[in-house]
Design a protein around this motif. Sequence first.
Motif, mmCIF file in Angstrom:
data_model
loop_
_atom_site.group_PDB
_atom_site.id
_atom_site.type_symbol
_atom_site.label_atom_id
_atom_site.label_comp_id
_atom_site.label_asym_id
_atom_site.label_seq_id
_atom_site.Cartn_x
_atom_site.Cartn_y
_atom_site.Cartn_z
ATOM 1 N N PHE A 138 0.858 -1.197 0.000
ATOM 2 C CA PHE A 138 0.000 0.000 0.000
ATOM 3 C C PHE A 138 0.886 1.236 0.000
ATOM 4 O O PHE A 138 1.554 1.538 0.982
ATOM 5 C CB PHE A 138 -0.903 0.027 1.244
ATOM 6 N N ILE B 271 -8.687 5.429 1.296
ATOM 7 C CA ILE B 271 -9.265 4.087 1.421
ATOM 8 C C ILE B 271 -10.536 4.190 2.248
ATOM 9 O O ILE B 271 -10.511 4.681 3.386
ATOM 10 C CB ILE B 271 -8.221 3.127 2.039
ATOM 11 N N HIS C 4 -13.976 -0.017 5.418
ATOM 12 C CA HIS C 4 -14.270 -1.383 4.956
ATOM 13 C C HIS C 4 -13.821 -2.389 6.004
ATOM 14 O O HIS C 4 -13.073 -2.052 6.932
ATOM 15 C CB HIS C 4 -13.557 -1.668 3.628
ATOM 16 N N THR D 190 -4.370 -9.080 9.902
ATOM 17 C CA THR D 190 -3.423 -8.318 9.075
ATOM 18 C C THR D 190 -2.360 -7.668 9.942
ATOM 19 O O THR D 190 -2.679 -6.979 10.909
ATOM 20 C CB THR D 190 -4.155 -7.209 8.283
ATOM 21 N N GLY E 95 -1.876 10.131 5.744
ATOM 22 C CA GLY E 95 -2.909 9.147 5.415
ATOM 23 C C GLY E 95 -2.745 7.832 6.142
ATOM 24 O O GLY E 95 -2.925 6.758 5.549
ATOM 25 N N MET F 228 -3.780 4.718 8.684
ATOM 26 C CA MET F 228 -5.088 4.057 8.834
ATOM 27 C C MET F 228 -5.837 4.651 10.023
ATOM 28 O O MET F 228 -5.237 5.248 10.926
ATOM 29 C CB MET F 228 -4.907 2.557 9.065
ATOM 30 N N HIS G 134 -4.574 -6.056 12.885
ATOM 31 C CA HIS G 134 -6.025 -5.859 12.957
ATOM 32 C C HIS G 134 -6.791 -7.085 12.483
ATOM 33 O O HIS G 134 -6.348 -7.836 11.619
ATOM 34 C CB HIS G 134 -6.490 -4.570 12.265
ATOM 35 N N HIS H 11 -12.074 -0.245 9.063
ATOM 36 C CA HIS H 11 -10.927 0.663 9.008
ATOM 37 C C HIS H 11 -10.922 1.419 7.685
ATOM 38 O O HIS H 11 -11.586 1.020 6.723
ATOM 39 C CB HIS H 11 -9.605 -0.071 9.253
ATOM 40 N N SER I 242 -8.474 4.901 5.525
ATOM 41 C CA SER I 242 -7.304 5.777 5.624
ATOM 42 C C SER I 242 -7.479 6.944 4.662
ATOM 43 O O SER I 242 -8.207 6.854 3.677
ATOM 44 C CB SER I 242 -5.996 5.025 5.344
ATOM 45 N N ALA J 230 0.915 -4.764 3.904
ATOM 46 C CA ALA J 230 -0.157 -5.340 4.727
ATOM 47 C C ALA J 230 -0.122 -6.848 4.518
ATOM 48 O O ALA J 230 -0.369 -7.337 3.409
ATOM 49 C CB ALA J 230 -1.509 -4.776 4.296
ATOM 50 N N ARG K 221 -1.397 -10.644 5.371
ATOM 51 C CA ARG K 221 -2.593 -11.366 5.865
ATOM 52 C C ARG K 221 -2.182 -12.763 6.331
ATOM 53 O O ARG K 221 -1.597 -13.538 5.555
ATOM 54 C CB ARG K 221 -3.642 -11.511 4.762
HETATM 55 O O1 LIG Z 1 -2.757 1.141 3.804
HETATM 56 C C1 LIG Z 1 -3.878 1.588 4.011
HETATM 57 O O2 LIG Z 1 -4.096 2.791 4.089
HETATM 58 C C2 LIG Z 1 -5.058 0.668 4.213
HETATM 59 C C3 LIG Z 1 -4.680 -0.761 4.272
HETATM 60 C C4 LIG Z 1 -5.841 -1.664 4.460
HETATM 61 O O3 LIG Z 1 -6.971 -1.325 4.252
HETATM 62 C C5 LIG Z 1 -5.589 -3.023 4.922
HETATM 63 O O4 LIG Z 1 -4.418 -3.379 5.146
HETATM 64 O O5 LIG Z 1 -6.539 -3.791 5.086
#
Ligand SMILES: O=C(O)CCC(=O)C(=O)O
Length: 271
Positions: A92, A102, A105, A120, A133, A135, A187, A193, A195, A208, A210
Motif C-alpha cells: 500500500f 481508502i 471497509h 493483518t 494518510g 489508517m 487488525h 478501518h 485511511s 499489509a 494477511r
Molecule cells: O494502507 C492503508 O491505508 C489501508 C490498508 C488496508 O486497508 C488493509 O491493510 O486492510
Amino acid sequence: MTDERPNEAALRYRRDGYVFPLDAIGAARASEAAARVERLLEQPPADLQHPWRIKMHLLCDWIFDLATDDAVLDGVESVIGPDILLQAADLFCKPPGERQHINWHQDANYWNLEPFEICTAWIALTDARPENGCMRFMAGTHTHDKLCHRETLSQRSALTRGQEIVLDMDESLAVPVILNAGEMSLHHCLLAHASGINRTASPRIAVAVRYLPAHVRQTAGPALSAIPVRGRDTWRHFIRDTPPDGSFTARSIAAHARAMAPHAASGYATA
Ligand SMILES: O=C(O)CCC(=O)C(=O)O
C-alpha cells in the motif's frame, strides 16, 4: 509459545479488534525496503499478467522475508495462535500528490472464511501519521458480523473495487494508527478501518500481510492459497503457494500468476 495465558497484546486485540504499535522489522530494514519499493514504483515491472502489488511476497524474496520475520510472526502468534499460514503480502503506497484514500471497509468483505479469523500485520516502511494518510480504526467493530458493502469503483479509492461499508461511520470515534517506520499494527478482518489522503511531500509506504490460523477454511469463492510459515498445518485447507527464489524471477512470476489467476475475474477483490 509455552505460556498459555493471553498476553497484553492478545487481550487488546480481543477487546478492540486491533493492537499497535508493536516492534516489527526495525527502522533500518524498513527504510531499505521503502527505498526498494520506490525504485520499483519508478520502474514498474513490465509484462506481468497480474497486479504485482497484491500477493507481492510470491514475487519478491525481500518482501517474503519481511512477512516471515520472527518479530512479526511472534506478534501474530500472540493474537491468532501458533499455527500460521501466510496468505498475502500486499503493498500500500501513497505517493505525495496522489489524492487516493481508502474507504471504510472490513477485510472480511473479500473472503468467505469459517471462522473469520484472518489477521493483518500492517508493517510501516515509512512513518504513518494522520497527515500522510495513516489508517484509522473503529474499535470494537470486529464483534459485528460481515457488514454490507457497496462497490463504488471510485478511482479515488485505492481498494480494488472501491468497496465501502454502507453505514455512516462516526469519524470522531476513529483511532489514528500512528506508527514509526519499522513498527506494525495488527487488525482483525472484521474491524472497520479506513485511511485518508497523503498531504505531505513524502510517500507513505506499508506492506499489509494477511495471516490465517491454519484451522480456518474457505467456504466459497475462487480458491485462496497460502504458505505455512509457523507451527503445523495438519488441516491443509488451502492450496500451497510457492515461496519466491529471488526478486521477479521467471519462477516467482509463474508462482504469482498461478495464485492470482483464479481471482482475475473478480478484479482481485478476493485475492
Ligand atoms: O494502507 C492503508 O491505508 C489501508 C490498508 C488496508 O486497508 C488493509 O491493510 O486492510
